[in-house]
Design a protein around this motif. Structure first.
Motif, short mmCIF file in Angstrom:
data_model
loop_
_atom_site.label_atom_id
_atom_site.label_comp_id
_atom_site.label_asym_id
_atom_site.label_seq_id
_atom_site.Cartn_x
_atom_site.Cartn_y
_atom_site.Cartn_z
N UNK A 179 7.49 1.81 -16.09
CA UNK A 179 8.83 2.36 -15.85
C UNK A 179 8.78 3.57 -14.93
N UNK A 180 7.75 4.38 -15.08
CA UNK A 180 7.59 5.55 -14.20
C UNK A 180 7.33 5.10 -12.77
N UNK A 181 6.34 4.24 -12.58
CA UNK A 181 5.94 3.86 -11.23
C UNK A 181 7.01 3.03 -10.50
N UNK A 182 7.74 2.21 -11.24
CA UNK A 182 8.72 1.38 -10.53
C UNK A 182 9.92 2.20 -10.06
N UNK A 183 10.09 3.39 -10.63
CA UNK A 183 11.14 4.29 -10.16
C UNK A 183 10.56 5.44 -9.32
N UNK A 184 9.33 5.24 -8.87
CA UNK A 184 8.64 6.23 -8.04
C UNK A 184 8.12 5.58 -6.75
N UNK A 185 8.61 4.38 -6.46
CA UNK A 185 8.06 3.60 -5.35
C UNK A 185 8.27 4.27 -3.98
N UNK A 186 9.41 4.88 -3.79
CA UNK A 186 9.66 5.54 -2.50
C UNK A 186 8.65 6.66 -2.27
N UNK A 187 8.41 7.46 -3.31
CA UNK A 187 7.45 8.57 -3.20
C UNK A 187 6.04 8.05 -2.93
N UNK A 198 -3.88 6.02 -17.22
CA UNK A 198 -4.33 5.30 -18.41
C UNK A 198 -3.26 4.27 -18.74
N UNK A 199 -3.65 3.00 -18.77
CA UNK A 199 -2.67 1.93 -18.95
C UNK A 199 -2.80 1.30 -20.33
N UNK A 200 -1.94 1.73 -21.23
CA UNK A 200 -1.90 1.15 -22.57
C UNK A 200 -1.10 -0.15 -22.55
N UNK A 201 -1.59 -1.16 -23.22
CA UNK A 201 -0.87 -2.41 -23.33
C UNK A 201 -1.15 -3.34 -22.17
N UNK A 202 -1.53 -4.56 -22.48
CA UNK A 202 -1.91 -5.51 -21.44
C UNK A 202 -0.75 -5.85 -20.52
N UNK A 203 0.43 -6.06 -21.08
CA UNK A 203 1.60 -6.39 -20.25
C UNK A 203 1.94 -5.24 -19.31
N UNK A 204 1.89 -4.03 -19.82
CA UNK A 204 2.15 -2.85 -19.00
C UNK A 204 1.11 -2.73 -17.89
N UNK A 205 -0.17 -2.96 -18.23
CA UNK A 205 -1.25 -2.87 -17.25
C UNK A 205 -1.06 -3.87 -16.12
N UNK A 209 -0.29 -2.99 -12.18
CA UNK A 209 -1.23 -3.48 -11.16
C UNK A 209 -0.50 -4.30 -10.10
N UNK A 210 0.40 -5.18 -10.53
CA UNK A 210 1.17 -6.01 -9.59
C UNK A 210 2.08 -5.16 -8.72
N UNK A 211 2.76 -4.20 -9.35
CA UNK A 211 3.67 -3.32 -8.61
C UNK A 211 2.92 -2.52 -7.55
#
Length: 258
Positions: A179-187, A198-205, A209-211
Protein backbone atom coordinates in the motif's frame (compact mmCIF):
# COMPACT_ATOMS: atom_id res chain seq x y z
CA UNK A 1 14.98 -16.93 29.87
CA UNK A 2 14.55 -13.74 27.85
CA UNK A 3 10.74 -13.73 27.88
CA UNK A 4 10.44 -13.99 31.70
CA UNK A 5 13.06 -11.22 32.02
CA UNK A 6 11.20 -9.00 29.57
CA UNK A 7 7.93 -9.55 31.42
CA UNK A 8 9.62 -8.73 34.73
CA UNK A 9 11.11 -5.51 33.35
CA UNK A 10 7.81 -4.43 31.81
CA UNK A 11 6.00 -5.03 35.11
CA UNK A 12 8.68 -3.09 36.99
CA UNK A 13 9.09 -0.18 34.56
CA UNK A 14 5.86 -0.02 32.60
CA UNK A 15 5.69 -0.43 28.81
CA UNK A 16 6.91 3.05 27.78
CA UNK A 17 9.80 3.19 30.26
CA UNK A 18 10.77 -0.36 29.31
CA UNK A 19 11.07 0.30 25.57
CA UNK A 20 12.81 3.61 26.26
CA UNK A 21 15.37 1.84 28.45
CA UNK A 22 15.89 -1.05 26.04
CA UNK A 23 16.26 1.24 23.02
CA UNK A 24 18.86 3.40 24.77
CA UNK A 25 20.90 0.31 25.70
CA UNK A 26 20.57 -1.11 22.19
CA UNK A 27 21.74 2.08 20.50
CA UNK A 28 24.77 2.35 22.77
CA UNK A 29 25.72 -1.27 22.11
CA UNK A 30 25.32 -0.87 18.34
CA UNK A 31 27.33 2.34 18.47
CA UNK A 32 30.13 0.35 20.09
CA UNK A 33 30.01 -2.22 17.27
CA UNK A 34 27.86 -4.90 18.90
CA UNK A 35 25.29 -6.86 16.86
CA UNK A 36 26.91 -7.23 13.45
CA UNK A 37 25.87 -10.88 13.22
CA UNK A 38 22.38 -10.37 14.64
CA UNK A 39 21.57 -7.24 12.63
CA UNK A 40 23.70 -7.30 9.45
CA UNK A 41 21.28 -5.06 7.52
CA UNK A 42 21.79 -2.22 9.99
CA UNK A 43 25.57 -2.39 9.66
CA UNK A 44 25.35 -2.81 5.87
CA UNK A 45 24.10 0.77 5.70
CA UNK A 46 27.75 1.79 6.05
CA UNK A 47 28.36 0.43 2.54
CA UNK A 48 25.41 2.01 0.75
CA UNK A 49 24.65 5.34 2.46
CA UNK A 50 27.07 8.15 1.78
CA UNK A 51 27.50 11.73 3.04
CA UNK A 52 24.96 14.03 1.43
CA UNK A 53 22.34 11.32 0.85
CA UNK A 54 18.66 12.07 1.35
CA UNK A 55 17.02 9.08 3.07
CA UNK A 56 13.50 8.16 4.14
CA UNK A 57 12.94 5.86 7.13
CA UNK A 58 9.34 4.60 6.80
CA UNK A 59 8.27 2.92 10.02
CA UNK A 60 10.95 4.65 12.08
CA UNK A 61 9.65 3.18 15.36
CA UNK A 62 12.22 3.99 18.08
CA UNK A 63 14.84 5.38 15.73
CA UNK A 64 17.41 2.62 15.21
CA UNK A 65 17.65 3.19 11.47
CA UNK A 66 17.12 6.93 11.80
CA UNK A 67 20.19 7.25 14.02
CA UNK A 68 22.36 5.17 11.68
CA UNK A 69 21.17 7.00 8.57
CA UNK A 70 21.67 10.38 10.23
CA UNK A 71 25.28 9.63 11.08
CA UNK A 72 26.06 8.27 7.62
CA UNK A 73 24.31 11.01 5.64
CA UNK A 74 26.04 13.63 7.76
CA UNK A 75 25.44 17.39 7.99
CA UNK A 76 25.12 17.70 4.21
CA UNK A 77 22.46 14.97 4.06
CA UNK A 78 18.90 14.65 5.28
CA UNK A 79 16.77 11.97 6.92
CA UNK A 80 12.96 12.00 6.86
CA UNK A 81 11.57 9.64 9.49
CA UNK A 82 7.95 8.51 9.20
CA UNK A 83 6.47 7.34 12.51
CA UNK A 84 2.76 7.74 13.37
CA UNK A 85 2.62 6.45 16.98
CA UNK A 86 2.90 9.32 19.52
CA UNK A 87 4.51 7.17 22.24
CA UNK A 88 7.19 6.02 19.81
CA UNK A 89 7.71 9.55 18.49
CA UNK A 90 8.70 10.77 21.95
CA UNK A 91 11.27 7.99 22.35
CA UNK A 92 12.46 8.56 18.76
CA UNK A 93 13.13 12.21 19.64
CA UNK A 94 15.29 11.17 22.60
CA UNK A 95 17.18 8.51 20.67
CA UNK A 96 18.03 10.55 17.58
CA UNK A 97 19.80 13.08 19.77
CA UNK A 98 22.45 10.38 20.12
CA UNK A 99 23.32 10.76 16.44
CA UNK A 100 24.85 14.16 17.11
CA UNK A 101 23.75 15.38 13.66
CA UNK A 102 20.96 17.89 13.13
CA UNK A 103 19.65 16.49 9.85
CA UNK A 104 16.49 14.64 10.91
CA UNK A 105 12.82 15.51 10.35
CA UNK A 106 9.99 13.55 11.96
CA UNK A 107 6.83 13.07 9.89
CA UNK A 108 4.07 11.92 12.30
CA UNK A 109 1.97 9.94 9.83
CA UNK A 110 1.03 6.53 8.58
CA UNK A 111 1.38 6.20 4.81
CA UNK A 112 -1.32 4.91 2.48
CA UNK A 113 -3.87 5.73 -0.19
CA UNK A 114 -5.66 8.73 1.29
CA UNK A 115 -5.42 11.58 3.76
CA UNK A 116 -7.55 10.27 6.62
CA UNK A 117 -7.45 8.83 10.15
CA UNK A 118 -6.62 5.15 10.54
CA UNK A 119 -6.34 2.81 13.50
CA UNK A 120 -3.02 1.17 14.27
CA UNK A 121 -2.38 -1.49 16.89
CA UNK A 122 0.45 -2.96 18.94
CA UNK A 123 -0.02 -6.74 19.09
CA UNK A 124 0.22 -8.88 22.20
CA UNK A 125 1.62 -12.37 21.81
CA UNK A 126 2.35 -14.80 24.64
CA UNK A 127 1.65 -12.06 27.15
CA UNK A 128 4.14 -9.61 25.63
CA UNK A 129 3.57 -6.37 23.75
CA UNK A 130 5.54 -6.28 20.49
CA UNK A 131 6.15 -2.59 19.76
CA UNK A 132 8.19 -3.41 16.65
CA UNK A 133 5.14 -5.11 15.10
CA UNK A 134 2.76 -2.14 15.42
CA UNK A 135 0.71 -1.99 12.21
CA UNK A 136 -2.37 -0.64 10.49
CA UNK A 137 -5.06 -2.69 12.22
CA UNK A 138 -7.08 -3.29 9.05
CA UNK A 139 -4.07 -5.03 7.45
CA UNK A 140 -4.38 -7.99 9.84
CA UNK A 141 -7.81 -8.56 11.37
CA UNK A 142 -6.68 -11.82 13.01
CA UNK A 143 -4.17 -10.06 15.28
CA UNK A 144 -4.92 -9.32 18.94
CA UNK A 145 -4.00 -5.72 19.70
CA UNK A 146 -3.26 -4.77 23.29
CA UNK A 147 -3.04 -1.09 22.36
CA UNK A 148 -4.65 0.83 19.55
CA UNK A 149 -4.05 4.33 18.25
CA UNK A 150 -5.96 6.61 15.88
CA UNK A 151 -3.34 8.30 13.71
CA UNK A 152 -3.28 10.53 10.61
CA UNK A 153 -2.52 8.91 7.26
CA UNK A 154 -0.97 10.75 4.32
CA UNK A 155 -0.33 9.79 0.69
CA UNK A 156 3.46 9.35 0.22
CA UNK A 157 3.61 10.88 -3.27
CA UNK A 158 1.96 14.00 -1.85
CA UNK A 159 4.06 14.04 1.31
CA UNK A 160 7.35 13.73 -0.59
CA UNK A 161 6.33 15.90 -3.54
CA UNK A 162 8.68 18.71 -2.57
CA UNK A 163 11.85 16.63 -2.45
CA UNK A 164 14.67 17.60 -4.78
CA UNK A 165 16.65 14.44 -4.16
CA UNK A 166 16.13 10.94 -2.76
CA UNK A 167 18.83 8.26 -2.53
CA UNK A 168 17.65 5.59 -0.09
CA UNK A 169 14.34 4.32 1.29
CA UNK A 170 13.95 1.93 4.20
CA UNK A 171 10.41 0.64 4.66
CA UNK A 172 9.21 -1.66 7.44
CA UNK A 173 5.47 -1.35 8.04
CA UNK A 174 4.48 -4.89 9.02
CA UNK A 175 2.72 -6.13 5.90
CA UNK A 176 1.46 -2.76 4.63
CA UNK A 177 4.41 -2.23 2.27
CA UNK A 178 2.46 -2.73 -0.94
CA UNK A 179 0.00 0.00 0.00
CA UNK A 180 2.89 2.37 0.73
CA UNK A 181 4.80 1.67 -2.47
CA UNK A 182 1.81 1.72 -4.79
CA UNK A 183 1.03 5.24 -3.61
CA UNK A 184 4.68 6.26 -3.87
CA UNK A 185 5.24 5.33 -7.52
CA UNK A 186 5.74 8.88 -8.79
CA UNK A 187 8.46 9.52 -6.19
CA UNK A 188 10.20 6.22 -6.96
CA UNK A 189 10.07 6.78 -10.73
CA UNK A 190 11.45 10.29 -10.30
CA UNK A 191 14.46 9.49 -8.12
CA UNK A 192 15.03 5.72 -8.46
CA UNK A 193 16.39 5.34 -4.90
CA UNK A 194 17.80 2.12 -3.51
CA UNK A 195 15.07 0.46 -1.43
CA UNK A 196 15.43 -1.76 1.63
CA UNK A 197 12.21 -3.31 2.87
CA UNK A 198 11.15 -6.13 5.16
CA UNK A 199 8.28 -7.87 3.40
CA UNK A 200 5.91 -9.69 5.74
CA UNK A 201 3.41 -12.02 4.10
CA UNK A 202 3.86 -13.89 0.85
CA UNK A 203 1.05 -12.08 -0.98
CA UNK A 204 2.42 -8.71 0.09
CA UNK A 205 5.95 -9.72 -0.97
CA UNK A 206 4.88 -10.85 -4.40
CA UNK A 207 2.76 -7.74 -4.94
CA UNK A 208 5.63 -5.43 -3.97
CA UNK A 209 8.09 -7.33 -6.17
CA UNK A 210 5.74 -7.11 -9.18
CA UNK A 211 5.04 -3.42 -8.62
CA UNK A 212 8.71 -2.50 -8.26
CA UNK A 213 9.63 -4.59 -11.32
CA UNK A 214 7.24 -2.41 -13.32
CA UNK A 215 9.19 0.61 -12.03
CA UNK A 216 12.50 -0.86 -13.23
CA UNK A 217 13.71 -2.50 -10.01
CA UNK A 218 15.34 -5.88 -9.44
CA UNK A 219 15.29 -7.71 -6.06
CA UNK A 220 18.45 -8.53 -4.10
CA UNK A 221 19.28 -10.02 -0.72
CA UNK A 222 22.25 -9.59 1.57
CA UNK A 223 24.75 -12.42 1.47
CA UNK A 224 26.74 -13.75 4.43
CA UNK A 225 29.69 -11.79 3.00
CA UNK A 226 27.62 -8.61 3.27
CA UNK A 227 27.20 -8.22 -0.47
CA UNK A 228 24.04 -7.68 -2.47
CA UNK A 229 23.28 -10.73 -4.59
CA UNK A 230 20.32 -11.34 -6.93
CA UNK A 231 17.29 -12.73 -5.15
CA UNK A 232 16.25 -16.23 -6.19
CA UNK A 233 12.71 -17.29 -7.04
CA UNK A 234 12.77 -19.59 -3.99
CA UNK A 235 13.59 -16.68 -1.68
CA UNK A 236 10.74 -14.63 -3.09
CA UNK A 237 8.37 -17.57 -2.69
CA UNK A 238 9.42 -18.37 0.87
CA UNK A 239 7.06 -17.49 3.71
CA UNK A 240 10.00 -16.57 5.95
CA UNK A 241 10.15 -12.87 6.81
CA UNK A 242 13.28 -11.26 5.40
CA UNK A 243 14.79 -7.98 4.26
CA UNK A 244 14.96 -7.40 0.52
CA UNK A 245 16.81 -4.75 -1.43
CA UNK A 246 15.42 -3.35 -4.66
CA UNK A 247 17.96 -1.75 -6.94
CA UNK A 248 17.07 0.20 -10.09
CA UNK A 249 18.36 -1.40 -13.28
CA UNK A 250 19.05 2.02 -14.80
CA UNK A 251 21.39 3.20 -12.05
CA UNK A 252 22.72 0.31 -9.94
CA UNK A 253 24.27 1.34 -6.66
CA UNK A 254 27.53 -0.28 -5.71
CA UNK A 255 27.64 -2.01 -2.33
CA UNK A 256 31.15 -0.70 -1.77
CA UNK A 257 31.75 2.78 -0.43
CA UNK A 258 34.25 4.91 -2.34
Amino acid sequence: MMKPLRKLLIRALGFERYIRFVSHVYLRLVGAGWGKKQYPELFFLQKIVRPGFVCIDIGANLGYYSVALSRLAGPSGRVLAVEPIPDFQAIWQDNVRLSGVDNLTLLPYALGGQATIVQMGTPERDGLLHHGMTKVAASNTQEHYARTYDVPMRVPDELFGGLGRLDFVKCDVEGFEFEVFRHMQHTLRRFQPLIQTELNGLENRQAVTTLLAELGYKPFVLSERLELIPCSAAQLASAVTADFYFQPESSPISSARP
